[in-house]
Write a protein that holds these residues in place. Structure first.
Motif, mmCIF file in Angstrom:
data_model
loop_
_atom_site.group_PDB
_atom_site.id
_atom_site.type_symbol
_atom_site.label_atom_id
_atom_site.label_comp_id
_atom_site.label_asym_id
_atom_site.label_seq_id
_atom_site.Cartn_x
_atom_site.Cartn_y
_atom_site.Cartn_z
ATOM 1 N N GLY A 30 28.604 -28.284 -66.943
ATOM 2 C CA GLY A 30 28.857 -27.015 -67.355
ATOM 3 C C GLY A 30 30.364 -26.529 -67.159
ATOM 4 O O GLY A 30 31.278 -27.416 -66.576
ATOM 5 N N ARG A 31 30.500 -25.248 -67.707
ATOM 6 C CA ARG A 31 31.981 -24.683 -67.363
ATOM 7 C C ARG A 31 31.856 -23.482 -66.594
ATOM 8 O O ARG A 31 30.734 -22.528 -66.790
ATOM 9 C CB ARG A 31 32.900 -24.452 -68.701
ATOM 10 N N VAL A 32 32.649 -23.236 -65.845
ATOM 11 C CA VAL A 32 32.429 -22.143 -64.709
ATOM 12 C C VAL A 32 33.735 -21.199 -64.602
ATOM 13 O O VAL A 32 34.891 -21.712 -64.656
ATOM 14 C CB VAL A 32 31.978 -22.383 -63.359
ATOM 15 N N VAL A 33 33.839 -19.804 -64.609
ATOM 16 C CA VAL A 33 34.839 -18.945 -63.954
ATOM 17 C C VAL A 33 34.442 -18.765 -62.786
ATOM 18 O O VAL A 33 33.473 -18.087 -62.331
ATOM 19 C CB VAL A 33 34.733 -17.639 -64.921
ATOM 20 N N VAL A 34 35.447 -19.000 -61.987
ATOM 21 C CA VAL A 34 35.674 -18.513 -60.579
ATOM 22 C C VAL A 34 36.302 -17.389 -60.282
ATOM 23 O O VAL A 34 37.569 -17.137 -60.551
ATOM 24 C CB VAL A 34 36.170 -19.727 -59.718
ATOM 25 N N ALA A 35 35.664 -16.180 -59.676
ATOM 26 C CA ALA A 35 36.321 -14.957 -59.750
ATOM 27 C C ALA A 35 36.351 -14.614 -57.965
ATOM 28 O O ALA A 35 35.348 -14.790 -57.449
ATOM 29 C CB ALA A 35 35.556 -13.991 -60.392
ATOM 30 N N ASP A 36 37.576 -14.195 -57.791
ATOM 31 C CA ASP A 36 37.723 -14.111 -56.056
ATOM 32 C C ASP A 36 39.085 -13.576 -55.965
ATOM 33 O O ASP A 36 39.977 -13.556 -56.745
ATOM 34 C CB ASP A 36 37.672 -15.617 -55.385
ATOM 35 N N VAL A 37 39.464 -12.910 -54.716
ATOM 36 C CA VAL A 37 40.446 -12.334 -54.316
ATOM 37 C C VAL A 37 41.395 -13.375 -53.731
ATOM 38 O O VAL A 37 42.678 -13.189 -53.917
ATOM 39 C CB VAL A 37 40.396 -11.249 -53.278
ATOM 40 N N ASP A 38 40.942 -14.714 -53.300
ATOM 41 C CA ASP A 38 41.884 -15.755 -52.796
ATOM 42 C C ASP A 38 42.319 -16.455 -53.639
ATOM 43 O O ASP A 38 41.591 -17.449 -54.015
ATOM 44 C CB ASP A 38 40.789 -16.485 -51.958
ATOM 45 N N GLU A 39 43.666 -16.362 -54.141
ATOM 46 C CA GLU A 39 44.031 -16.900 -55.278
ATOM 47 C C GLU A 39 44.538 -18.397 -55.022
ATOM 48 O O GLU A 39 44.292 -19.388 -55.832
ATOM 49 C CB GLU A 39 45.249 -16.053 -55.725
ATOM 50 N N ARG A 40 44.779 -18.651 -53.802
ATOM 51 C CA ARG A 40 45.485 -19.828 -53.276
ATOM 52 C C ARG A 40 43.877 -20.757 -53.123
ATOM 53 O O ARG A 40 44.007 -21.869 -53.764
ATOM 54 C CB ARG A 40 45.913 -19.907 -51.938
ATOM 55 N N ALA A 41 42.720 -20.359 -52.539
ATOM 56 C CA ALA A 41 41.715 -21.236 -52.639
ATOM 57 C C ALA A 41 41.021 -21.503 -54.082
ATOM 58 O O ALA A 41 40.721 -22.340 -54.123
ATOM 59 C CB ALA A 41 40.606 -20.607 -51.570
ATOM 60 N N GLY A 42 41.165 -20.347 -54.894
ATOM 61 C CA GLY A 42 40.557 -20.529 -56.152
ATOM 62 C C GLY A 42 41.148 -21.422 -57.092
ATOM 63 O O GLY A 42 40.845 -22.220 -57.704
ATOM 64 N N GLY A 43 42.558 -21.166 -57.022
ATOM 65 C CA GLY A 43 43.414 -22.336 -57.501
ATOM 66 C C GLY A 43 43.094 -23.761 -57.210
ATOM 67 O O GLY A 43 43.215 -24.560 -57.971
ATOM 68 N N ALA A 44 43.207 -23.929 -55.864
ATOM 69 C CA ALA A 44 42.973 -25.433 -55.473
ATOM 70 C C ALA A 44 41.456 -26.007 -55.946
ATOM 71 O O ALA A 44 41.235 -27.087 -56.294
ATOM 72 C CB ALA A 44 42.913 -25.115 -53.912
ATOM 73 N N LEU A 45 40.476 -25.027 -55.888
ATOM 74 C CA LEU A 45 39.316 -25.328 -56.498
ATOM 75 C C LEU A 45 39.204 -25.842 -57.814
ATOM 76 O O LEU A 45 38.760 -26.784 -58.247
ATOM 77 C CB LEU A 45 38.204 -24.161 -56.203
ATOM 78 N N VAL A 46 39.822 -24.967 -58.785
ATOM 79 C CA VAL A 46 39.935 -25.256 -60.080
ATOM 80 C C VAL A 46 40.841 -26.557 -60.475
ATOM 81 O O VAL A 46 40.355 -27.206 -61.116
ATOM 82 C CB VAL A 46 40.708 -23.976 -60.850
ATOM 83 N N GLU A 47 41.720 -26.771 -59.472
ATOM 84 C CA GLU A 47 42.564 -27.999 -59.510
ATOM 85 C C GLU A 47 41.650 -29.362 -59.241
ATOM 86 O O GLU A 47 41.609 -30.283 -59.924
ATOM 87 C CB GLU A 47 43.475 -28.092 -58.426
ATOM 88 N N ARG A 48 40.806 -29.072 -58.253
ATOM 89 C CA ARG A 48 39.765 -30.104 -58.102
ATOM 90 C C ARG A 48 38.750 -30.455 -59.131
ATOM 91 O O ARG A 48 38.385 -31.482 -59.251
ATOM 92 C CB ARG A 48 38.966 -29.906 -56.585
#
Length: 257
Positions: A30-48
């Motif tokens: 599937g595909r997912v949108v990750v919504a969070d205030v933590d842009e650093r961790a969110g960006g790292a997760l999307v990269e993974r």
């Protein structure tokens, strides 16, 4: 929810339980949108997650930002699942020492955020005639004494909101459920113990406190949340995931030892 083509939104998705849910959605195709205030961790997760995920900055106490996150997910296709997962421990301490501003901030983060996420998920899902919402509750939703006062009150309210909204949504083909973690190895518990990036400490401490010697992990909670998103005949439920250590074992110790 068809795992191989699912579109999902996870609030508080950058770390811990939310990240594990996002990983589960993508692992199933599937595909997912990750919504969070933590842009650093969110960006790292999307990269993974290599293209299966998109990050959207989102303060879940702000309605326009929550609405925008839901819209971002809906742009990927029919919105199959929304996981209202964002949360904090919030204010702690004695009731007489609890300030009103701290009370309001904690309930905004733990309850208002869930209300806003559910509201805008339903706005998009109802015209589709299908969709699943899963809210992260807590063992503190079903029993007092397992969390701070305001946290416990807000998590009880999340459970109540889920049960109430389920009645409204059932005729529309939508479902809403709650997953209720006990003590869990996550960035949240790690942060309470001093370092949100140090999962070894909560793993060790929660394992020692567990009747089985095995702690509950973020992946365990994600498995339960994804199960609820897939289970077509479960609606309005609150699924406790604690290895029997919090809700059941604590009660048992009152009688057996």
């Amino acid at each position: 929810m068809d795992s191989s083509s699912a579109v999902a939104l996870v609030t508080g998705g950058a770390r811990g339980i939310g990240a594990a849910i996002a990983e589960g959605v993508v692992a199933a195709g599937g595909r997912v949108v990750v919504a969070d205030v933590d842009e650093r961790a969110g960006g790292a997760l999307v990269e993974r997650l290599r293209g299966g995920a998109r990050f959207v900055p989102c303060d879940v106490t702000e309605e326009d930002q929550v609405a925008a996150a839901v819209e971002a997910a809906a742009e990927l296709g029919p919105l199959d699942a929304v996981f209202a997962n964002a949360g904090v421990v919030g204010v702690t301490g004695r009731i007489e020492d609890t300030g009103l501003a701290d009370f309001r901030r904690t309930t905004d983060l733990l309850l208002t955020s869930v209300f806003l996420t559910v509201k805008h998920a339903v706005r998009v899902m109802r015209p589709q005639g299908r969709g699943a919402i899963v809210c992260t509750a807590s063992v503190a939703s079903v029993r007092g004494g397992l969390g701070p006062h305001v946290y416990t009150a807000a998590k009880h309210a999340v459970k109540g909101l889920v049960e109430s909204v389920a009645v409204e949504l059932a005729p529309s083909g939508l479902r809403i459920n709650a997953v209720a973690p006990g003590g869990t190895v996550s960035s949240l518990s790690a942060g309470l113990m001093g370092d949100a990036d140090d999962l070894a400490t909560p793993y060790r401490r929660l394992a020692a406190a567990s009747s089985s010697g095995v702690p509950t992990t973020s992946a365990d909670i994600a498995d339960a949340a994804l199960f609820l998103a897939h289970a077509p005949r479960i609606n309005g439920a609150c699924l406790v995931v604690d290895g029997g250590d919090d809700v059941l074992a604590q009660k048992g110790r009152s009688y057996y030892g």
